[in-house]
Design a protein around this motif. Structure first.
Motif, PDB file in Angstrom:
ATOM      1  N   LEU A 197       5.678  -5.527   8.502  1.00  0.00           N
ATOM      2  CA  LEU A 197       6.753  -5.626   7.524  1.00  0.00           C
ATOM      3  C   LEU A 197       6.410  -6.751   6.561  1.00  0.00           C
ATOM      4  CD1 LEU A 197       9.577  -4.495   6.784  1.00  0.00           C
ATOM      5  CD2 LEU A 197      10.549  -6.390   8.073  1.00  0.00           C
ATOM      6  N   ILE A 198       6.372  -6.428   5.291  1.00  0.00           N
ATOM      7  CA  ILE A 198       6.030  -7.394   4.243  1.00  0.00           C
ATOM      8  C   ILE A 198       7.238  -7.551   3.330  1.00  0.00           C
ATOM      9  CG2 ILE A 198       4.423  -7.993   2.398  1.00  0.00           C
ATOM     10  CD1 ILE A 198       2.412  -6.076   3.622  1.00  0.00           C
ATOM     11  N   VAL A 199       7.682  -8.789   3.129  1.00  0.00           N
ATOM     12  CA  VAL A 199       8.799  -9.067   2.224  1.00  0.00           C
ATOM     13  C   VAL A 199       8.222  -9.562   0.904  1.00  0.00           C
ATOM     14  CG1 VAL A 199      10.875 -10.444   1.836  1.00  0.00           C
ATOM     15  CG2 VAL A 199      10.352  -9.587   4.136  1.00  0.00           C
TER      16      VAL A 199
ATOM     17  N   VAL B  22      -3.612 -18.863   1.508  1.00  0.00           N
ATOM     18  CA  VAL B  22      -3.205 -19.000   0.101  1.00  0.00           C
ATOM     19  C   VAL B  22      -2.153 -17.937  -0.220  1.00  0.00           C
ATOM     20  CG1 VAL B  22      -5.422 -19.959  -0.620  1.00  0.00           C
ATOM     21  CG2 VAL B  22      -5.084 -17.472  -0.640  1.00  0.00           C
ATOM     22  N   PRO B  23      -1.396 -18.119  -1.323  1.00  0.00           N
ATOM     23  CA  PRO B  23      -0.421 -17.096  -1.711  1.00  0.00           C
ATOM     24  C   PRO B  23      -1.102 -15.779  -2.038  1.00  0.00           C
ATOM     25  CG  PRO B  23      -0.070 -19.149  -2.926  1.00  0.00           C
ATOM     26  CD  PRO B  23      -1.385 -19.280  -2.221  1.00  0.00           C
ATOM     27  N   LEU B  24      -0.465 -14.685  -1.682  1.00  0.00           N
ATOM     28  CA  LEU B  24      -0.972 -13.355  -1.999  1.00  0.00           C
ATOM     29  C   LEU B  24       0.087 -12.579  -2.762  1.00  0.00           C
ATOM     30  CD1 LEU B  24      -2.804 -12.087   1.225  1.00  0.00           C
ATOM     31  CD2 LEU B  24      -3.807 -13.070  -0.845  1.00  0.00           C
ATOM     32  N   TYR B  25      -0.396 -11.627  -3.572  1.00  0.00           N
ATOM     33  CA  TYR B  25       0.492 -10.802  -4.381  1.00  0.00           C
ATOM     34  C   TYR B  25       0.193  -9.338  -4.076  1.00  0.00           C
ATOM     35  CZ  TYR B  25       1.371 -15.137  -6.830  1.00  0.00           C
ATOM     36  OH  TYR B  25       1.720 -16.436  -7.123  1.00  0.00           O
TER      37      TYR B  25
ATOM     38  N   ILE C 256       4.074 -12.215  -1.959  1.00  0.00           N
ATOM     39  CA  ILE C 256       4.416 -12.001  -0.556  1.00  0.00           C
ATOM     40  C   ILE C 256       5.153 -13.233  -0.033  1.00  0.00           C
ATOM     41  CG2 ILE C 256       3.500 -11.698   1.772  1.00  0.00           C
ATOM     42  CD1 ILE C 256       1.246 -10.063   0.602  1.00  0.00           C
ATOM     43  N   GLU C 257       6.388 -13.027   0.461  1.00  0.00           N
ATOM     44  CA  GLU C 257       7.184 -14.116   1.015  1.00  0.00           C
ATOM     45  C   GLU C 257       7.165 -14.122   2.539  1.00  0.00           C
ATOM     46  OE1 GLU C 257      11.104 -13.835  -0.636  1.00  0.00           O
ATOM     47  OE2 GLU C 257      10.521 -14.938  -2.444  1.00  0.00           O
ATOM     48  N   GLY C 258       6.880 -12.992   3.139  1.00  0.00           N
ATOM     49  CA  GLY C 258       6.855 -12.922   4.596  1.00  0.00           C
ATOM     50  C   GLY C 258       5.933 -11.829   5.080  1.00  0.00           C
ATOM     51  N   LEU C 259       5.143 -12.126   6.124  1.00  0.00           N
ATOM     52  CA  LEU C 259       4.239 -11.154   6.747  1.00  0.00           C
ATOM     53  C   LEU C 259       4.564 -11.103   8.234  1.00  0.00           C
ATOM     54  CD1 LEU C 259       0.676 -11.856   5.250  1.00  0.00           C
ATOM     55  CD2 LEU C 259       1.878  -9.677   5.199  1.00  0.00           C
TER      56      LEU C 259
END
Length: 475
Positions: free
Chosen positions: A26-28, A398-401, A407-410
């Motif tokens: 689940l990706i937020v 690092v931040p991912l898009y 992406i705020e949550g993985l």
């Protein structure tokens, strides 16, 4: 010819209507970072553009006649993105409870084996804590296609380091292998069957050495925990197809602070936190065994493996979680010592041992055995092999898009099994640790209660080692 390895194929043979062998995630996402306004059609088209030339997303199974050998992958010439990417919206109020209820339902649905073994649901209307709308993406891929590391690599085809950047997983295009005809498949299966007795002989010697080494380590007290020695808990029986999902977050900096203060590893800290969460959960229900719970911990052998085939390159070790120890620091210290022994023991075993022996899984026999095991409810009659599976997957720092959305949550979610109806998977990402808990709904009465205990147990550890400088979390 792109033949499934024995280990990959084993996940097909293990699958029953109740024991589903897909891995979920689940990706937020925050759509505010997308270069243009969000629309489902553009989002789905963006996914298609990035996966249509990637064989892992566009291949399907083809069985070998008479089940004489493991299946092969072939190109799905009728690949249709609309059969794989779906749109849903959360009911009001569109919060966490509605999200995990939907995720639980989706996790309990099987994948269609006539198509490429993956699906995504783009879930709209998820309300963030700041009141802004978020998008959640729930994905499923069959374990025959991915393990933890390869699954993360596949997701990279959809992610970039900048909102308008190129996908991380782009690069050299993989060429499709020759697709054999029926006679060629039968001929290859006959050759493979004829060579099997000789392969067995080659595996016996290293296996015997491993067994002898294990006996020696057991006498010295340096062997990893043994399977079939786990206490029985409510989640160690025959499972149904119903799933329950819960999510939690921890601060990776806090995990590393405890690690540095105690001279342990990130994995040690994660397992100690899991042990504390499980202890509290079971103790509050008067179901805590007197001996420690035993977890199977998958280990990637991708770097050590000599095999070039197969998506799954994993082995496993067994770890006691210290659920019989009340003090969190004492639990961590005991776990760290036991884990050092387990790693040394694991390294003494061939990295390819599990994959090599899995080649002998006969499609028909294996499948019939699994169904008989479930129908006879044998998981409730023999000693408990292990209580649960816990996986720790390192993610991007690092931040991912995801198609431009930050992406705020993985939150990864693994499969559950007859005899072990609980799976906990954690994944780090940009300073956070996402905790994904999935269970057979009838086996674990409140997965959310269990998940909420993870940050609380981490705070207990921080306090015990003197690294806390903020208010602890609350259940």
């Amino acid at each position: 010819m792109d033949r499934l390895s024995g280990l990959d194929a084993s996940f097909l043979y293990l699958e029953t209507p109740a024991q589903l062998m897909h891995v979920c995630g689940l990706i937020v996402l925050d759509p505010a970072t997308m270069p243009g306004p969000y629309s489902f059609r553009a989002f789905r088209d963006g996914i298609e553009e990035r996966v249509r030339d990637v064989p892992d997303f566009t291949r399907k199974l083809r069985r070998v006649p008479l089940g004489l050998d493991h299946p092969i992958w072939v190109r799905d010439t009728d690949f249709d993105i609309e059969r794989h990417v779906h749109r849903m919206s959360l009911p009001t109020p569109g919060g966490y409870a509605e999200l995990v209820e939907l995720a639980s339902h989706l996790a309990g649905l099987p994948l269609d084996r006539s198509r490429p073994l993956w699906e995504m649901w783009v879930i709209e209307g998820y309300a963030g804590e700041d009141g802004r709308d978020r998008i959640a993406v729930f994905s499923k891929m069959h374990h025959a296609t991915v393990d933890g590391v390869s699954g993360a690599n596949l997701v990279s085809h959809l992610c970039s380091l900048e909102p308008e950047g190129d996908p991380i997983g782009g690069g050299e295009e993989k060429r499709w292998p020759h697709e054999p005809g029926r006679l060629e498949l039968l001929g290859r299966a006959a050759v493979s069957s004829g060579l099997r007795p000789f392969q067995t002989v080659n595996l016996l010697a290293p296996t015997v050495r491993s067994v002898v080494g294990t006996i020696g380590r057991a006498r010295e007290g340096t062997a990893m925990a043994a399977p079939l020695t786990a206490p029985r808990t409510p989640f160690n029986g025959t499972i149904t197809s119903h799933r329950a999902v819960a999510l939690a977050d921890m601060d990776l900096g806090d995990v590393k602070a405890v690690k540095a203060a105690t001279g342990t590893t990130v994995n040690d800290v994660v397992l100690a936190v899991a042990g504390g969460a499980l202890r509290g959960y079971l103790e509050d229900r008067d179901e805590l065994p007197s001996s420690s719970l035993l977890a199977t911990v998958p280990v990637s052998v991708r770097e050590e493996s000599r095999r070039s085939d197969g998506a799954n390159k994993v082995s496993a070790l067994f770890a006691r979680l210290g659920t019989d120890v009340e003090d969190p620091l004492e639990r961590l210290e005991e776990l760290a010592t036991a884990n050092r022994h387990a790693k040394e023991h694991h390294q003494a075993i061939s990295a390819d041992a599990l994959q090599d022996w899995a080649e002998f899984a006969a499609p028909r026999t294996f499948g019939l055995a699994v169904r008989a095991y479930a129908s006879l409810r044998l998981a409730e009659r023999h000693p408990v092999v292990h209580n649960l599976v816990i996986s720790n997957v390192p993610g991007p720092p690092v931040p991912l898009y995801f198609l431009g959305a930050r992406i705020e949550g993985l939150y990864p979610l693994g499969p559950v099994f007859h005899g072990a109806g609980l799976n906990i998977t954690v994944m780090s990402h940009h300073g956070r640790v996402g905790v994904g808990v999935i269970a057979c709904r009838e086996a674990v009465d409140d997965v959310d209660d269990l998940a909420r205990r993870f940050p609380v147990e981490l705070d207990r550890l921080r306090e015990a080692v003197g690294t806390t400088d903020r208010e602890p979390a609350e259940v």
